[in-house]
Design a protein around this motif. Structure first.
Motif, PDB file in Angstrom:
ATOM      1  N   THR A   1     -25.384  40.138  69.733  1.00  7.00           N
ATOM      2  CA  THR A   1     -25.456  41.587  69.908  1.00  7.00           C
ATOM      3  C   THR A   1     -26.788  41.930  70.579  1.00  7.00           C
ATOM      4  OG1 THR A   1     -26.522  42.111  67.780  1.00  7.00           O
ATOM      5  CG2 THR A   1     -24.109  41.890  67.792  1.00  7.00           C
ATOM      6  N   GLY A   2     -26.776  43.000  71.353  1.00  6.48           N
ATOM      7  CA  GLY A   2     -27.979  43.336  72.106  1.00  6.48           C
ATOM      8  C   GLY A   2     -28.369  42.210  73.044  1.00  6.48           C
ATOM      9  N   GLY A   3     -27.379  41.598  73.668  1.00  6.30           N
ATOM     10  CA  GLY A   3     -27.621  40.397  74.469  1.00  6.30           C
ATOM     11  C   GLY A   3     -27.792  40.629  75.953  1.00  6.30           C
ATOM     12  N   SER A   4     -27.987  41.879  76.361  1.00  7.67           N
ATOM     13  CA  SER A   4     -28.073  42.155  77.802  1.00  7.67           C
ATOM     14  C   SER A   4     -29.490  42.104  78.346  1.00  7.67           C
ATOM     15  CB  SER A   4     -27.476  43.539  78.092  1.00  7.67           C
ATOM     16  OG  SER A   4     -28.246  44.555  77.461  1.00  7.67           O
ATOM     17  N   ARG A   5     -30.485  41.955  77.463  1.00  8.11           N
ATOM     18  CA  ARG A   5     -31.869  41.898  77.931  1.00  8.11           C
ATOM     19  C   ARG A   5     -32.753  41.257  76.859  1.00  8.11           C
ATOM     20  NH1 ARG A   5     -34.554  47.896  77.206  1.00  8.11           N
ATOM     21  NH2 ARG A   5     -33.947  48.223  75.027  1.00  8.11           N
ATOM     22  N   GLY A   6     -33.998  41.012  77.217  1.00 10.73           N
ATOM     23  CA  GLY A   6     -34.994  40.539  76.266  1.00 10.73           C
ATOM     24  C   GLY A   6     -34.635  39.246  75.569  1.00 10.73           C
ATOM     25  N   ILE A   7     -34.993  39.164  74.301  1.00  8.87           N
ATOM     26  CA  ILE A   7     -34.760  37.943  73.526  1.00  8.87           C
ATOM     27  C   ILE A   7     -33.274  37.650  73.403  1.00  8.87           C
ATOM     28  CG2 ILE A   7     -35.049  36.865  71.253  1.00  8.87           C
ATOM     29  CD1 ILE A   7     -37.623  38.572  70.969  1.00  8.87           C
TER      30      ILE A   7
ATOM     31  N   SER B   1     -43.458  34.916  75.208  1.00 14.44           N
ATOM     32  CA  SER B   1     -42.433  35.403  76.126  1.00 14.44           C
ATOM     33  C   SER B   1     -41.113  35.538  75.380  1.00 14.44           C
ATOM     34  CB  SER B   1     -42.261  34.422  77.288  1.00 14.44           C
ATOM     35  OG  SER B   1     -41.718  33.198  76.809  1.00 14.44           O
ATOM     36  N   ALA B   2     -40.157  36.219  75.993  1.00 17.30           N
ATOM     37  CA  ALA B   2     -38.826  36.327  75.388  1.00 17.30           C
ATOM     38  C   ALA B   2     -38.179  34.952  75.251  1.00 17.30           C
ATOM     39  CB  ALA B   2     -37.947  37.253  76.222  1.00 17.30           C
ATOM     40  N   THR B   3     -38.447  34.070  76.205  1.00 19.51           N
ATOM     41  CA  THR B   3     -37.903  32.711  76.135  1.00 19.51           C
ATOM     42  C   THR B   3     -38.448  31.968  74.929  1.00 19.51           C
ATOM     43  OG1 THR B   3     -37.690  32.635  78.546  1.00 19.51           O
ATOM     44  CG2 THR B   3     -37.657  30.535  77.385  1.00 19.51           C
ATOM     45  N   GLN B   4     -39.740  32.127  74.657  1.00 20.44           N
ATOM     46  CA  GLN B   4     -40.320  31.495  73.474  1.00 20.44           C
ATOM     47  C   GLN B   4     -39.728  32.090  72.195  1.00 20.44           C
ATOM     48  OE1 GLN B   4     -44.377  32.353  74.793  1.00 20.44           O
ATOM     49  NE2 GLN B   4     -44.855  30.159  74.712  1.00 20.44           N
TER      50      GLN B   4
ATOM     51  N   ASN C   1     -27.229  38.562  65.238  1.00 24.97           N
ATOM     52  CA  ASN C   1     -27.415  40.012  65.160  1.00 24.97           C
ATOM     53  C   ASN C   1     -28.805  40.336  65.706  1.00 24.97           C
ATOM     54  OD1 ASN C   1     -24.967  41.088  63.923  1.00 24.97           O
ATOM     55  ND2 ASN C   1     -25.540  39.869  62.144  1.00 24.97           N
ATOM     56  N   ASN C   2     -28.850  40.570  67.002  1.00 28.62           N
ATOM     57  CA  ASN C   2     -30.125  40.768  67.696  1.00 28.62           C
ATOM     58  C   ASN C   2     -30.409  42.231  68.025  1.00 28.62           C
ATOM     59  OD1 ASN C   2     -32.448  39.827  69.553  1.00 28.62           O
ATOM     60  ND2 ASN C   2     -31.099  40.963  70.941  1.00 28.62           N
TER      61      ASN C   2
ATOM     62  N   LEU D   1     -30.869  38.222  75.508  1.00 27.14           N
ATOM     63  CA  LEU D   1     -30.392  37.612  76.749  1.00 27.14           C
ATOM     64  C   LEU D   1     -30.872  36.169  76.857  1.00 27.14           C
ATOM     65  CD1 LEU D   1     -28.946  37.763  79.446  1.00 27.14           C
ATOM     66  CD2 LEU D   1     -31.006  38.808  80.436  1.00 27.14           C
ATOM     67  N   GLU D   2     -32.115  35.906  76.473  1.00 25.07           N
ATOM     68  CA  GLU D   2     -32.637  34.539  76.539  1.00 25.07           C
ATOM     69  C   GLU D   2     -31.909  33.617  75.561  1.00 25.07           C
ATOM     70  OE1 GLU D   2     -34.700  33.399  78.843  1.00 25.07           O
ATOM     71  OE2 GLU D   2     -34.617  35.441  79.679  1.00 25.07           O
TER      72      GLU D   2
END
Length: 231
Positions: free
Chosen positions: A8-14, A200-203, A72-73, A16-17
């Protein structure tokens, strides 16, 4: 085995990563957001976690027979610069609806799919700011941050993880909380705050990806940087 994952909330930020990291390892990944997005290798579904009808539609329209990983992001932090004396009632309500009631209701709605997995993982994206052990420590590195409603919502999300973990103890479903740490994302609109973040969001996505795919016993625990931390 190829896992079926929903973020959820997967279109940007953490979020998405996390989704990109899971897809890169060959898993089927669905992401949700309130508005349509087009991300390569990811399947998008509409979801507003504050609306029960939207949550029900997600469950009704989910195209798979099972769900192996639910992250659940989706979450908000509008009160970074507010202290407890100046926090509006609407802010408290908005945070609890999005950061607590949303994950609770989404998990509840998707339980029929999670129960069909041999090894289902529910990962609730929480925060160090919701850890009572940290909030009660005047020497905490985050002590200067108020964000009272956000802190309360994440503490409540942690309890959500625990009550689900208790319910499904000794079953095929494991539920945990996870802090990504302080990351450079669009979680709040304060650019000066965001730019100071060390990660970073990737981290920030590393631990939830590990929890989804590699970690063994995660039920009823709170993780940061692949290690259990105090509630």
């Amino acid at each position: 085995m190829k896992k079926i994952c929903l973020i959820t909330g997967g279109s940007r930020g953490i979020g998405l990563e996390i989704a990109k990291g899971l897809a890169a390892q060959g898993h089927q990944v669905y992401i949700t957001s309130r508005t349509p997005v087009d991300v390569p290798h990811l399947t998008h579904m509409l979801l507003d976690v504050t609306q029960q009808v939207s949550i029900e539609q997600l469950a009704q329209n989910f195209p798979e027979q099972r769900l192996d990983v639910l992250v659940n992001n989706a979450g908000i932090m509008p009160d970074y610069d507010l202290d407890i004396e100046h926090t509006p009632f609407d802010t408290i309500t908005q945070l609890l609806e999005t950061n607590v009631r949303g994950p609770f209701a989404v998990t509840q709605a998707l339980l029929p799919f999670l129960k069909k997995s041999d090894d289902a993982r529910v990962i609730n994206m929480s925060s160090d700011l919701g850890a009572m052990a940290q909030v009660s420590d005047p020497y905490s590195k985050f002590d200067a941050i108020d964000a009272p409603s956000y802190r309360v919502s994440k503490a409540a999300l942690n309890m959500t993880s625990l009550v689900f973990a208790k319910q499904f103890r000794n079953t095929n479903i494991q539920v945990c909380s996870c802090s990504p740490g302080w990351c450079r994302t669009g979680l709040n609109e304060h650019d000066d705050f965001t730019h100071k973040a060390p990660n970073s969001a990737t981290q920030g996505a590393d631990t939830p990806i590990w929890l989804a795919l590699e970690a063994e016993q995660i039920n009823g625990q709170f993780f940061y940087q692949r290690q259990p931390i105090a509630w």
